[in-house]
Write a protein that holds these residues in place. Structure first.
Motif, mmCIF file in Angstrom:
data_model
loop_
_atom_site.group_PDB
_atom_site.id
_atom_site.type_symbol
_atom_site.label_atom_id
_atom_site.label_comp_id
_atom_site.label_asym_id
_atom_site.label_seq_id
_atom_site.Cartn_x
_atom_site.Cartn_y
_atom_site.Cartn_z
ATOM 1 N N ARG A 120 4.671 -11.915 -4.467
ATOM 2 C CA ARG A 120 3.653 -12.212 -3.442
ATOM 3 C C ARG A 120 4.117 -13.304 -2.474
ATOM 4 O O ARG A 120 3.822 -13.246 -1.282
ATOM 5 C CB ARG A 120 2.311 -12.583 -4.069
ATOM 6 C CG ARG A 120 2.378 -13.756 -5.015
ATOM 7 C CD ARG A 120 1.023 -14.089 -5.551
ATOM 8 N NE ARG A 120 0.350 -15.033 -4.668
ATOM 9 C CZ ARG A 120 -0.904 -15.376 -4.804
ATOM 10 N NH1 ARG A 120 -1.638 -14.840 -5.733
ATOM 11 N NH2 ARG A 120 -1.438 -16.259 -3.989
ATOM 12 N N CYS B 157 -7.157 -6.235 3.224
ATOM 13 C CA CYS B 157 -5.853 -5.680 2.831
ATOM 14 C C CYS B 157 -5.799 -4.221 3.293
ATOM 15 O O CYS B 157 -6.850 -3.614 3.550
ATOM 16 C CB CYS B 157 -5.646 -5.777 1.323
ATOM 17 S SG CYS B 157 -6.895 -4.944 0.340
ATOM 18 N N ARG C 18 4.169 1.802 0.510
ATOM 19 C CA ARG C 18 4.602 0.723 -0.408
ATOM 20 C C ARG C 18 4.670 -0.627 0.289
ATOM 21 O O ARG C 18 5.308 -1.556 -0.194
ATOM 22 C CB ARG C 18 5.959 1.027 -1.050
ATOM 23 C CG ARG C 18 6.026 2.361 -1.730
ATOM 24 C CD ARG C 18 5.537 2.258 -3.149
ATOM 25 N NE ARG C 18 5.451 3.568 -3.787
ATOM 26 C CZ ARG C 18 4.614 3.847 -4.781
ATOM 27 N NH1 ARG C 18 3.792 2.938 -5.243
ATOM 28 N NH2 ARG C 18 4.579 5.036 -5.322
ATOM 29 N N ARG D 251 2.626 -3.705 1.512
ATOM 30 C CA ARG D 251 1.337 -4.383 1.371
ATOM 31 C C ARG D 251 1.111 -5.371 2.495
ATOM 32 O O ARG D 251 2.011 -6.142 2.817
ATOM 33 C CB ARG D 251 1.297 -5.166 0.058
ATOM 34 C CG ARG D 251 1.137 -4.290 -1.128
ATOM 35 C CD ARG D 251 0.958 -5.105 -2.387
ATOM 36 N NE ARG D 251 0.815 -4.196 -3.499
ATOM 37 C CZ ARG D 251 0.946 -4.531 -4.769
ATOM 38 N NH1 ARG D 251 1.219 -5.770 -5.088
ATOM 39 N NH2 ARG D 251 0.803 -3.627 -5.710
ATOM 40 N N THR E 271 -1.406 1.008 -1.477
ATOM 41 C CA THR E 271 -0.280 1.439 -0.625
ATOM 42 C C THR E 271 0.650 2.437 -1.328
ATOM 43 O O THR E 271 1.856 2.226 -1.399
ATOM 44 C CB THR E 271 0.546 0.205 -0.194
ATOM 45 O OG1 THR E 271 0.926 -0.539 -1.374
ATOM 46 C CG2 THR E 271 -0.222 -0.694 0.733
ATOM 47 N N GLU F 271 -2.136 -8.582 -2.556
ATOM 48 C CA GLU F 271 -1.912 -8.051 -3.909
ATOM 49 C C GLU F 271 -2.841 -6.887 -4.231
ATOM 50 O O GLU F 271 -2.567 -6.086 -5.110
ATOM 51 C CB GLU F 271 -2.132 -9.155 -4.955
ATOM 52 C CG GLU F 271 -1.080 -10.240 -4.929
ATOM 53 C CD GLU F 271 0.296 -9.691 -5.270
ATOM 54 O OE1 GLU F 271 0.495 -9.253 -6.409
ATOM 55 O OE2 GLU F 271 1.152 -9.681 -4.370
ATOM 56 N N ARG G 279 6.119 -12.390 0.764
ATOM 57 C CA ARG G 279 5.517 -11.686 1.906
ATOM 58 C C ARG G 279 5.576 -12.591 3.132
ATOM 59 O O ARG G 279 5.161 -13.744 3.087
ATOM 60 C CB ARG G 279 4.082 -11.275 1.592
ATOM 61 C CG ARG G 279 4.022 -10.409 0.361
ATOM 62 C CD ARG G 279 3.177 -9.157 0.513
ATOM 63 N NE ARG G 279 3.675 -8.197 -0.465
ATOM 64 C CZ ARG G 279 3.394 -8.243 -1.770
ATOM 65 N NH1 ARG G 279 2.582 -9.139 -2.242
ATOM 66 N NH2 ARG G 279 3.934 -7.381 -2.588
ATOM 67 N N ASP H 81 7.205 -5.330 1.064
ATOM 68 C CA ASP H 81 7.317 -4.260 0.084
ATOM 69 C C ASP H 81 6.537 -4.633 -1.180
ATOM 70 O O ASP H 81 6.590 -5.778 -1.626
ATOM 71 C CB ASP H 81 8.795 -4.055 -0.249
ATOM 72 C CG ASP H 81 9.009 -2.838 -1.125
ATOM 73 O OD1 ASP H 81 9.482 -1.832 -0.602
ATOM 74 O OD2 ASP H 81 8.682 -2.917 -2.332
ATOM 75 N N GLU H 82 5.826 -3.662 -1.734
ATOM 76 C CA GLU H 82 4.961 -3.985 -2.878
ATOM 77 C C GLU H 82 5.744 -4.437 -4.112
ATOM 78 O O GLU H 82 5.179 -5.036 -5.015
ATOM 79 C CB GLU H 82 4.034 -2.820 -3.225
ATOM 80 C CG GLU H 82 4.723 -1.595 -3.724
ATOM 81 C CD GLU H 82 3.737 -0.452 -3.984
ATOM 82 O OE1 GLU H 82 2.573 -0.513 -3.558
ATOM 83 O OE2 GLU H 82 4.185 0.524 -4.613
#
Ligand code: THU
Length: 147
Positions: free
Chosen positions: A97, A54, A36, A38, A32, A28, A100, A92-93
């Motif tokens: 969460r 990260c 984009r 993460r 990026t 998080e 992912r 993708d951001e």
């Protein structure tokens, strides 16, 4: 991975639940603005510490730091030691969460991890848990510098 079945490495798959949560949490904070995408990486050391990282991108695209770079930096800054469990997740951001998914560390980061791997390091990969040798066979390492 949230079953209690044993993995091919003889580990309960639930061993990775906490690491997956930690990787998703740190993703998080990724920076990026270009990809984009993460990435969050989390690992346990042999002495039980949690280390994370990260990805941090840069306008000079090639200068980007992968999530694993941050993780290894935290490992060393926190006193060093060897990694015994590792996972990284990406997505993708704009995704949630928890969406992912587990991703493979890139080739360069496998090399980075290899230097600090405990002999019995287990990495959770998209194909399941694997040892370091399975994800980076015949790795170049410190011993090669002495040969
Ligand atoms: N990335 C990582 O952080 N780790 C990897 O092992 C693969 C790629 C990042 C770099 C870049 O910010 C984004 O993912 C897309 O390549």
């Amino acid at each position: 991975m949230s079953t209690s079945e044993n993995t091919p490495q003889g580990l309960p798959a639930t061993e990775f639940d906490e690491l997956l949560a930690a990787a998703r949490e740190i993703a998080e904070r990724a920076y990026t603005p270009y990809s984009r995408f993460r990435v969050g990486a989390a690992a346990l050391t042999e002495d039980g510490r949690l280390v994370r990282g990260c990805n941090v991108e840069n306008a000079g695209y090639g200068v980007t730091l992968c999530a694993e770079c941050g993780l290894i930096s935290e490992l060393i800054a926190g006193g060093g030691g060897r990694l015994s469990r590792f996972v990284c997740v990406g997505g993708d951001e704009r995704k949630d969460r928890d969406e992912r998914h587990v991703v493979m560390p890139c080739g360069r980061c496998r090399q980075l991890l290899s230097e600090h791997a405990a002999p019995d390091l287990v990495l959770l990969t998209p194909g399941g848990p694997r040892g370091m040798d399975a994800v980076l066979p015949q790795a170049f390492g410190p011993a090669d510098l002495r040969s």
